[in-house]
Design a protein around this motif. Structure first.
Motif, PDB file in Angstrom:
ATOM      1  N   ASP A  33       0.823  -1.214   0.000  1.00  0.00           N
ATOM      2  CA  ASP A  33       0.000   0.000   0.000  1.00  0.00           C
ATOM      3  C   ASP A  33       0.855   1.260   0.000  1.00  0.00           C
ATOM      4  OD1 ASP A  33      -2.450  -1.344  -0.098  1.00  0.00           O
ATOM      5  OD2 ASP A  33      -2.443  -1.661   2.065  1.00  0.00           O
ATOM      6  N   HIS A  34       1.995   1.225   0.687  1.00  0.00           N
ATOM      7  CA  HIS A  34       2.920   2.366   0.608  1.00  0.00           C
ATOM      8  C   HIS A  34       3.394   2.560  -0.833  1.00  0.00           C
ATOM      9  CE1 HIS A  34       3.502   3.659   4.737  1.00  0.00           C
ATOM     10  NE2 HIS A  34       3.678   2.412   5.142  1.00  0.00           N
ATOM     11  N   ALA A  35       3.743   1.453  -1.503  1.00  0.00           N
ATOM     12  CA  ALA A  35       4.221   1.553  -2.880  1.00  0.00           C
ATOM     13  C   ALA A  35       3.136   2.117  -3.794  1.00  0.00           C
ATOM     14  CB  ALA A  35       4.696   0.194  -3.369  1.00  0.00           C
ATOM     15  N   LEU A  36       1.914   1.649  -3.631  1.00  0.00           N
ATOM     16  CA  LEU A  36       0.807   2.174  -4.442  1.00  0.00           C
ATOM     17  C   LEU A  36       0.596   3.662  -4.180  1.00  0.00           C
ATOM     18  CD1 LEU A  36      -1.690  -0.804  -4.113  1.00  0.00           C
ATOM     19  CD2 LEU A  36      -0.725   0.052  -6.263  1.00  0.00           C
ATOM     20  N   ALA A  37       0.669   4.047  -2.919  1.00  0.00           N
ATOM     21  CA  ALA A  37       0.480   5.460  -2.572  1.00  0.00           C
ATOM     22  C   ALA A  37       1.585   6.332  -3.151  1.00  0.00           C
ATOM     23  CB  ALA A  37       0.410   5.620  -1.056  1.00  0.00           C
ATOM     24  N   SER A  38       2.802   5.781  -3.250  1.00  0.00           N
ATOM     25  CA  SER A  38       3.912   6.560  -3.799  1.00  0.00           C
ATOM     26  C   SER A  38       3.721   6.827  -5.289  1.00  0.00           C
ATOM     27  CB  SER A  38       5.246   5.845  -3.544  1.00  0.00           C
ATOM     28  OG  SER A  38       5.427   4.740  -4.411  1.00  0.00           O
ATOM     29  N   LEU A  39       3.031   5.926  -5.985  1.00  0.00           N
ATOM     30  CA  LEU A  39       2.755   6.105  -7.412  1.00  0.00           C
ATOM     31  C   LEU A  39       1.563   7.029  -7.672  1.00  0.00           C
ATOM     32  CD1 LEU A  39       3.071   2.402  -8.673  1.00  0.00           C
ATOM     33  CD2 LEU A  39       4.656   4.272  -9.167  1.00  0.00           C
ATOM     34  N   ALA A  40       0.590   7.016  -6.770  1.00  0.00           N
ATOM     35  CA  ALA A  40      -0.711   7.640  -7.023  1.00  0.00           C
ATOM     36  C   ALA A  40      -0.655   9.075  -7.540  1.00  0.00           C
ATOM     37  CB  ALA A  40      -1.578   7.551  -5.768  1.00  0.00           C
ATOM     38  N   PRO A  41       0.221   9.953  -7.015  1.00  0.00           N
ATOM     39  CA  PRO A  41       0.204  11.335  -7.512  1.00  0.00           C
ATOM     40  C   PRO A  41       0.683  11.483  -8.956  1.00  0.00           C
ATOM     41  CG  PRO A  41       1.352  11.182  -5.394  1.00  0.00           C
ATOM     42  CD  PRO A  41       1.169   9.799  -5.898  1.00  0.00           C
ATOM     43  N   HIS A  42       1.283  10.445  -9.512  1.00  0.00           N
ATOM     44  CA  HIS A  42       1.961  10.569 -10.801  1.00  0.00           C
ATOM     45  C   HIS A  42       1.285   9.801 -11.931  1.00  0.00           C
ATOM     46  CE1 HIS A  42       5.115  12.154  -8.249  1.00  0.00           C
ATOM     47  NE2 HIS A  42       5.128  11.023  -7.573  1.00  0.00           N
ATOM     48  N   VAL A  43       0.224   9.062 -11.633  1.00  0.00           N
ATOM     49  CA  VAL A  43      -0.343   8.136 -12.625  1.00  0.00           C
ATOM     50  C   VAL A  43      -1.855   8.295 -12.726  1.00  0.00           C
ATOM     51  CG1 VAL A  43       1.533   6.489 -12.224  1.00  0.00           C
ATOM     52  CG2 VAL A  43      -0.605   6.236 -10.950  1.00  0.00           C
ATOM     53  N   SER A  44      -2.400   7.780 -13.839  1.00  0.00           N
ATOM     54  CA  SER A  44      -3.853   7.810 -14.046  1.00  0.00           C
ATOM     55  C   SER A  44      -4.545   6.637 -13.382  1.00  0.00           C
ATOM     56  CB  SER A  44      -4.167   7.787 -15.549  1.00  0.00           C
ATOM     57  OG  SER A  44      -3.549   8.862 -16.209  1.00  0.00           O
ATOM     58  N   ALA A  45      -3.867   5.510 -13.280  1.00  0.00           N
ATOM     59  CA  ALA A  45      -4.407   4.289 -12.666  1.00  0.00           C
ATOM     60  C   ALA A  45      -3.223   3.423 -12.284  1.00  0.00           C
ATOM     61  CB  ALA A  45      -5.315   3.540 -13.634  1.00  0.00           C
ATOM     62  N   SER A  46      -3.473   2.457 -11.409  1.00  0.00           N
ATOM     63  CA  SER A  46      -2.387   1.570 -10.962  1.00  0.00           C
ATOM     64  C   SER A  46      -2.803   0.113 -11.045  1.00  0.00           C
ATOM     65  CB  SER A  46      -1.988   1.886  -9.514  1.00  0.00           C
ATOM     66  OG  SER A  46      -1.368   3.143  -9.429  1.00  0.00           O
ATOM     67  N   VAL A  47      -1.807  -0.744 -11.221  1.00  0.00           N
ATOM     68  CA  VAL A  47      -1.991  -2.189 -11.166  1.00  0.00           C
ATOM     69  C   VAL A  47      -0.870  -2.768 -10.317  1.00  0.00           C
ATOM     70  CG1 VAL A  47      -3.112  -2.342 -13.425  1.00  0.00           C
ATOM     71  CG2 VAL A  47      -0.619  -2.602 -13.264  1.00  0.00           C
ATOM     72  N   VAL A  48      -1.063  -4.007  -9.915  1.00  0.00           N
ATOM     73  CA  VAL A  48      -0.009  -4.772  -9.251  1.00  0.00           C
ATOM     74  C   VAL A  48       0.317  -5.943 -10.164  1.00  0.00           C
ATOM     75  CG1 VAL A  48       0.517  -6.264  -7.282  1.00  0.00           C
ATOM     76  CG2 VAL A  48      -0.604  -4.060  -6.913  1.00  0.00           C
ATOM     77  N   VAL A  49       1.598  -6.189 -10.367  1.00  0.00           N
ATOM     78  CA  VAL A  49       2.030  -7.242 -11.280  1.00  0.00           C
ATOM     79  C   VAL A  49       2.591  -8.419 -10.490  1.00  0.00           C
ATOM     80  CG1 VAL A  49       3.414  -7.780 -13.319  1.00  0.00           C
ATOM     81  CG2 VAL A  49       2.687  -5.419 -12.906  1.00  0.00           C
ATOM     82  N   GLY A  50       2.075  -9.617 -10.784  1.00  0.00           N
ATOM     83  CA  GLY A  50       2.683 -10.827 -10.260  1.00  0.00           C
ATOM     84  C   GLY A  50       2.105 -11.361  -8.971  1.00  0.00           C
ATOM     85  N   ARG A  51       0.985 -10.816  -8.499  1.00  0.00           N
ATOM     86  CA  ARG A  51       0.318 -11.339  -7.306  1.00  0.00           C
ATOM     87  C   ARG A  51      -1.047 -11.896  -7.687  1.00  0.00           C
ATOM     88  NH1 ARG A  51       2.031 -10.320  -2.263  1.00  0.00           N
ATOM     89  NH2 ARG A  51      -0.029 -10.531  -1.348  1.00  0.00           N
ATOM     90  N   GLY A  52      -1.581 -12.746  -6.824  1.00  0.00           N
ATOM     91  CA  GLY A  52      -2.911 -13.278  -7.073  1.00  0.00           C
ATOM     92  C   GLY A  52      -4.002 -12.286  -6.774  1.00  0.00           C
ATOM     93  N   GLU A  53      -3.779 -11.426  -5.779  1.00  0.00           N
ATOM     94  CA  GLU A  53      -4.791 -10.420  -5.436  1.00  0.00           C
ATOM     95  C   GLU A  53      -4.111  -9.204  -4.853  1.00  0.00           C
ATOM     96  OE1 GLU A  53      -6.231 -11.783  -1.047  1.00  0.00           O
ATOM     97  OE2 GLU A  53      -7.112 -12.873  -2.730  1.00  0.00           O
ATOM     98  N   ALA A  54      -4.805  -8.066  -4.947  1.00  0.00           N
ATOM     99  CA  ALA A  54      -4.257  -6.792  -4.484  1.00  0.00           C
ATOM    100  C   ALA A  54      -5.406  -5.808  -4.383  1.00  0.00           C
ATOM    101  CB  ALA A  54      -3.194  -6.286  -5.467  1.00  0.00           C
ATOM    102  N   PRO A  55      -5.192  -4.657  -3.756  1.00  0.00           N
ATOM    103  CA  PRO A  55      -6.269  -3.670  -3.641  1.00  0.00           C
ATOM    104  C   PRO A  55      -6.571  -2.934  -4.945  1.00  0.00           C
ATOM    105  CG  PRO A  55      -4.273  -2.879  -2.555  1.00  0.00           C
ATOM    106  CD  PRO A  55      -4.016  -4.294  -2.953  1.00  0.00           C
ATOM    107  N   VAL A  56      -5.781  -3.173  -5.979  1.00  0.00           N
ATOM    108  CA  VAL A  56      -6.037  -2.632  -7.319  1.00  0.00           C
ATOM    109  C   VAL A  56      -5.979  -3.804  -8.290  1.00  0.00           C
ATOM    110  CG1 VAL A  56      -5.079  -0.350  -6.765  1.00  0.00           C
ATOM    111  CG2 VAL A  56      -3.571  -2.130  -7.710  1.00  0.00           C
ATOM    112  N   PRO A  57      -6.336  -3.611  -9.553  1.00  0.00           N
ATOM    113  CA  PRO A  57      -6.295  -4.731 -10.493  1.00  0.00           C
ATOM    114  C   PRO A  57      -4.906  -5.357 -10.604  1.00  0.00           C
ATOM    115  CG  PRO A  57      -7.579  -2.931 -11.397  1.00  0.00           C
ATOM    116  CD  PRO A  57      -6.955  -2.410 -10.143  1.00  0.00           C
ATOM    117  N   VAL A  58      -4.918  -6.638 -10.904  1.00  0.00           N
ATOM    118  CA  VAL A  58      -3.690  -7.433 -10.996  1.00  0.00           C
ATOM    119  C   VAL A  58      -3.471  -7.854 -12.450  1.00  0.00           C
ATOM    120  CG1 VAL A  58      -2.620  -9.617 -10.291  1.00  0.00           C
ATOM    121  CG2 VAL A  58      -3.942  -8.288  -8.641  1.00  0.00           C
TER     122      VAL A  58
END
Length: 197
Positions: A33-58
């Motif tokens: 979640d820290h990593a996602l938050a660090s990206l949030a100000p700079h991107v239109s949307a976020s994903v997580v790569v390589g996990r089965g589940e996450a708080p955003v699309p995988v």
């Protein structure tokens, strides 16, 4: 306006950490979640790569799991290209902070990675096909070496990012750096991408 997809690379096996590193808490918040938050100000949307589940699309690593971070970057680029993004900004699940100056330097270079942390990078979607072909042909999996051949430049030499590889790293970061972490904002749901990846 440039559409940037944020991608957290989270497919590692965390052998040195000994448990699911992405969910390890730092200052009461999971590293992922820290990593996602660090990206949030700079991107239109976020994903997580390589996990089965996450708080955003995988999305999946490409062309298959087990190729290390370069396979994660390939997966993010393939998804971004198919979803109409112009570039991908990547970080790793064990890198909880991204300095604004680094993100600015990455974008200014056009295609770049952090010199001391190549999982943090800015990758135009034009790299999606060349990277997919490189990995499909069994090319080496070093981000730095592939990036050099692809014209992706290292930026901000000497800038060392907080990184968690072992439980001791997490303890040191919590005691020494957590006070400098901004509290992650609640992550707004992103539009669900095609999970076919």
């Amino acid at each position: 306006m440039t559409r940037i997809l944020g991608a957290v690379l989270a497919g590692g096996q965390a052998r040195r950490f000994g448990s699911d590193k992405a969910l390890a808490p730092l200052d009461g918040t999971a590293l992922l979640d820290h990593a996602l938050a660090s990206l949030a100000p700079h991107v239109s949307a976020s994903v997580v790569v390589g996990r089965g589940e996450a708080p955003v699309p995988v999305v999946r690593d490409r062309p298959h799991p087990g190729l290390g971070p370069l396979g994660g970057i390939a997966g993010a680029l393939a998804h971004a290209a198919g979803a109409g993004f112009d570039a991908v900004l990547t970080t790793a699940c064990d890198t909880p902070m991204l300095p604004e100056s680094l993100v600015s330097a990455l974008r200014a270079a056009g295609a770049a990675h952090a010199a001391e942390a190549p999982t943090v990078g800015y990758w135009p979607v034009t790299l999606a096909e060349p990277l997919a072909a490189h990995l499909a042909e069994g090319g080496e999996r070093s981000i730095r070496r592939w990036a050099a051949r692809a014209g992706v430049v290292p930026v901000c030499p000497g800038l060392v990012l907080a990184n968690v590889n072992t439980p001791d790293d997490l303890i040191r970061l919590a005691s020494g750096s957590a006070a400098r972490l901004k509290a992650p904002r609640p992550h707004a749901p992103s539009p669900r991408p095609d999970r076919s990846g």
